[in-house]
Design an enzyme around this catalytic site. Structure first.
Site, short mmCIF file in Angstrom:
data_model
loop_
_atom_site.label_atom_id
_atom_site.label_comp_id
_atom_site.label_asym_id
_atom_site.label_seq_id
_atom_site.Cartn_x
_atom_site.Cartn_y
_atom_site.Cartn_z
N TRP A 35 0.84 -1.21 0.00
CA TRP A 35 0.00 0.00 0.00
C TRP A 35 0.87 1.25 0.00
O TRP A 35 0.55 2.24 -0.67
CB TRP A 35 -0.96 0.00 1.18
N ASP A 82 -1.87 6.55 6.47
CA ASP A 82 -2.87 5.61 5.98
C ASP A 82 -3.15 4.65 7.13
O ASP A 82 -2.32 3.80 7.46
CB ASP A 82 -2.32 4.87 4.75
N LYS A 126 -12.14 -2.23 6.74
CA LYS A 126 -11.32 -3.12 7.56
C LYS A 126 -11.83 -3.09 9.00
O LYS A 126 -12.05 -4.13 9.60
CB LYS A 126 -9.85 -2.71 7.52
#
Ligand code: PLP
Length: 355
Positions: free
Chosen positions: A99, A166, A190
């Site tokens: 990511w 993030d 999530k």
């Protein structure tokens, strides 16, 4: 059979969140209309957004001078929206996995990008340490939890620059010092809600500095000014976020989520370390409490498929590791229970006894 959901995302949510959202989908606040068919400008829906914002500020103790907005496009859109709004000349990124790499790729479209450190050569099995942070940068971007590789930074970095984080896979799992950040973003699927909404926390006076024209929809100021109502927000995902936020508050807030995460992770990592068949894939001090990755020891490697089937038969869902790590990954977000983790541990012990 009872299922134990270890999916990495979209992932397990508290049962009450799902049931309460389902009720509102059938009849929103007794209006005779579904949550799916009301106007987002309906007087009944504004309180949903307002309460989400208030609860996020309360749960994360967000200081004054910050705004909370909700957008579509997932965390992946933030990979470009962040530099669009914050990158003036140069930004630094800590490369801790897939990511982070994707975020860096987008940032390069907007200016100079420095990779301050990377653990790519070790397949991201640790969080790089001992690097020096440049000070002539607009921000340092970090991925606080690496969902795929199972590493996590559970404390804010001590650096002399503004941070952008993030937090897609560990937001609301621990207290966060929001004051260190100009921006925190998290795809909801999530640890917060069903897929479809991204939470973004912004320091107001960090906005509006980038020397470029920003398309209206990609300019954070648009959404701050309109309270996430510039265009139609994802109504149902937002409602499910509200239910989760209420659940977190009822259950003791992020301090209690942190305690539970440690409890679950201790149980599972202890078994991984004890069991002769398995070992963890990341360095101990960087182990994620959210995504617990482990593989079979070399001499038992050929049993991997058979353990996976064994666990599936006992109700485990989603424990197959990501293809870039292999083996297994048990995601233990806020809604995960000690019972679920114990069921997995029992499967590991029973499988060990058979070999
Ligand atoms: C899942 C994930 C993303 C991507 O999220 P989308 O909402 O699918 O775009 C980004 N960063 C992290 C850390 C993630 O876990």
């Amino acid at each position: 059979m009872k299922k134990y959901n270890f999916n990495a995302g979209p992932s397990m949510l508290p049962r009450e969140v799902i049931e309460n959202t389902a009720k509102q989908i059938l009849d929103f606040n007794g209006s005779g209309l579904s949550l799916m068919e009301i106007s987002h400008r309906a007087k009944d829906f504004q309180p949903v957004v307002d309460e989400c914002v208030a609860l996020i500020k309360e749960l994360l103790s967000i200081p004054d001078g910050y705004s909370v907005i909700f957008l579509g496009g997932g965390a992946s859109l933030q990979f470009c929206q962040v530099p669009y709004n914050f990158l003036i000349k140069k930004a630094a990124y800590l490369n801790t996995g897939t990511w982070a790499k994707k975020a860096m790729k987008e940032a390069k479209l907007f200016g100079e990008v420095v990779e301050v450190a990377s653990s790519a050569d070790a397949n991201y099995t640790f969080i790089p340490k001992g690097w020096t942070c440049p000070t002539d940068i607009d921000y340092l971007h970090v991925t606080t939890n690496n969902t795929i590789y199972g590493t996590e930074m559970r404390k804010e970095l001590d650096v002399p620059v503004r941070l952008i984080g993030d937090m897609s896979s560990d937001i609301f799992s621990r207290p966060v010092d929001v004051a260190c950040y100009d921006c925190i973003y998290a795809g909801a699927q999530k640890n917060l809600a069903m897929a479809g909404v991204t939470v973004i926390i912004l320091k107001d006076d960090a906005l509006g500095k980038a020397p470029r024209e920003i398309p209206t929809m990609l300019d954070y100021r648009t959404h701050v000014e309109k309270g996430s109502m510039f265009n139609t927000p994802p109504v149902v995902p937002l409602y499910s976020a509200l239910e989760t936020l209420r659940w977190i508050k009822r259950n003791g807030g992020v301090e209690e989520m942190d305690r539970r995460a440690k409890e679950r992770a201790d149980i599972l990592y202890s078994e991984i370390d004890r069991n002769k068949l398995f070992h963890g894939t990341v360095e101990e001090e960087d182990r994620s409490l959210m995504n617990i990755c482990f593989v079979m020891n070399e001499e038992y490697k050929e049993l991997e498929k058979s353990f996976l089937d064994f666990a599936i038969e006992r109700g485990m869902v989603g424990i197959k590791g990501h293809r870039s790590v292999g083996g297994f990954r048990a995601s233990c977000y806020n809604a995960q229970t000690v019972e679920g983790v114990q069921a997995l541990v029992k499967a590991m012990k029973d499988f060990e006894a058979m070999h």
